[in-house]
Design a protein around this motif. Structure first.
Motif, PDB file in Angstrom:
ATOM      1  N   ALA A 152     -16.966 -32.462  -6.566  1.00  0.00           N
ATOM      2  CA  ALA A 152     -18.382 -32.637  -6.934  1.00  0.00           C
ATOM      3  C   ALA A 152     -18.771 -31.921  -5.588  1.00  0.00           C
ATOM      4  O   ALA A 152     -20.029 -31.270  -5.645  1.00  0.00           O
ATOM      5  N   THR A 155     -16.834 -28.150  -4.045  1.00  0.00           N
ATOM      6  CA  THR A 155     -17.158 -27.520  -5.201  1.00  0.00           C
ATOM      7  C   THR A 155     -18.317 -26.205  -4.597  1.00  0.00           C
ATOM      8  O   THR A 155     -17.527 -25.546  -4.755  1.00  0.00           O
ATOM      9  N   ASP A 215     -19.883 -28.894  -7.992  1.00  0.00           N
ATOM     10  CA  ASP A 215     -20.037 -28.853  -9.318  1.00  0.00           C
ATOM     11  C   ASP A 215     -21.097 -30.265 -10.359  1.00  0.00           C
ATOM     12  O   ASP A 215     -20.546 -31.306  -9.778  1.00  0.00           O
ATOM     13  N   ASN A 251     -27.034 -30.728  -4.871  1.00  0.00           N
ATOM     14  CA  ASN A 251     -26.951 -29.499  -5.440  1.00  0.00           C
ATOM     15  C   ASN A 251     -28.136 -29.281  -5.467  1.00  0.00           C
ATOM     16  O   ASN A 251     -29.426 -28.603  -5.174  1.00  0.00           O
TER      17      ASN A 251
END
Lengths: 233, 233
Positions: free
Chosen positions: B37, B40, B42, B112
């Motif tokens: 996660a 990537t 993701d 992210n």
């Protein structure tokens, strides 16, 4: 004969309790000494925490062995079984708390060798005081089968998590302002993190006390859910 | 009748083993998914790790309850008792590994939302791969009563500790060079720390396997001491 066995069994259980509380007292001292080693600062005290960690480990092994012996010889059931299992579980949390106190003491030595951090001592002292009290209360809750006190330890843990997060934010900001301080501030961050973990383990002990007294497994529940279940029972 | 009880007892023990290995498989997946996660990256995968954490917790409670039931009903002794206690101990380590994978997944979401860290991904992938393999080997060692494999897990843990320390040094230096990256690099640091903890728990499981197979409690021993004891026995 039966009465003799039952008397012996009760003596075994009392002995487990006593040994657990002794180990708990040692870990409680380790916690407060490790914090003092940073805030005073006092490297000798830090060294003493490192040495005493071996005694904490030895007590864990001994207590675990004694729990296994009681299980094998007495084959306890119901609340007696819960007592033995709770002692085994709490022992493991105490050992982990000892590990974390050991980490704090190591940071005390780093800070003495590489220079004090410019920030974080107020937070460390503050969180250290709350966590130390949580350790005392968790052990008291066990000694007195006090579910209300156990719940208050779980409540305190939420407070520690908040204080810890706000200290982290503040220290990250400080590092940006004064990058030369980064490695010293990181030492304080690791110490704070270890204290926050000690708080988690004290909250675990509180959960084991609720299991012991009420037969309820309240792990992974929210505080509200825990309080509701305990009240309903 | 006695034969029936003994058959039922063996079925109980097999069931505990099966449930533990299922929980282990889940935690192994959580570990690798949490790392993916981040690398990537993701966020959906990270969210799935967060949701699956609840299943890990539920399995811990169920397994613990089943261990207690077997203790209460069957009153196992000797190696059977060691099996039940080992399952209970390993369960707790697996739950902690799940917690740490949950922390890694949270860092994936932070990274992210607030931007990737400029460094640390190579280290994360590398340490993630070693730790993931340790989890697989620790569970294999349990499934096959394989003491040699358990020892190799303990050896790998030393390697992870070294890699982790060197990554920390590198990232601290990097933060000093680029202070604006501090909060993003801290996210990687927390993820690395969580992975290092997963490695510690895999090593704990290896110790429980040695206890299960050999009856030796090798906790808190050096690797050399552990190897010597196992060989001598």
């Amino acid at each position: 004969m039966d009465q003799h066995i039952s008397r012996q069994f009760n003596a075994d259980l009392e002995e487990l309790k006593t040994q657990l509380l002794e180990m708990g007292g040692l870990v409680e001292q380790q916690t407060i000494n490790a914090v003092k080693a940073i805030t005073t600062p006092d490297s000798d005290l830090a060294e003493r925490v490192l040495v005493t960690e071996e005694e904490v480990d030895a007590r864990e092994l001994k207590l675990d062995e004694n729990c296994t012996l009681v299980l094998a010889r007495r084959q306890p059931a119901a609340s007696d079984l819960r007592m033995v299992l709770s002692v085994a579980r709490i022992t493991r949390d105490l050992e982990r708390m000892g590990d974390e106190a050991h980490k704090v003491a190591k940071m005390a030595i780093h800070l003495n060798e590489h220079g004090e951090a410019p920030r974080g001592y107020v937070e460390l002292r503050h969180i250290g005081t709350i966590v130390h009290q949580m350790v005392i209360s968790a052990l008291d809750a066990f000694a007195r089968f006090d579910v209300d006190l156990a719940i208050s330890v779980a409540q305190e843990d939420k407070k520690v998590d908040q204080e810890y997060k706000s200290a982290m934010r503040e220290l990250a900001t400080y590092m940006m302002e004064d990058p030369r301080s980064i490695s010293r501030v990181l030492n304080i961050i690791w110490a704070l993190r270890a204290l926050e973990r000690i708080g988690d383990h004290a909250a675990n002990i509180a959960e084991h006390v609720i299991y012991l007294v009420k037969g309820l497994d309240v792990r992974h529940q929210s505080l509200q859910e825990m309080e509701r279940q305990v009240k309903e029972q």
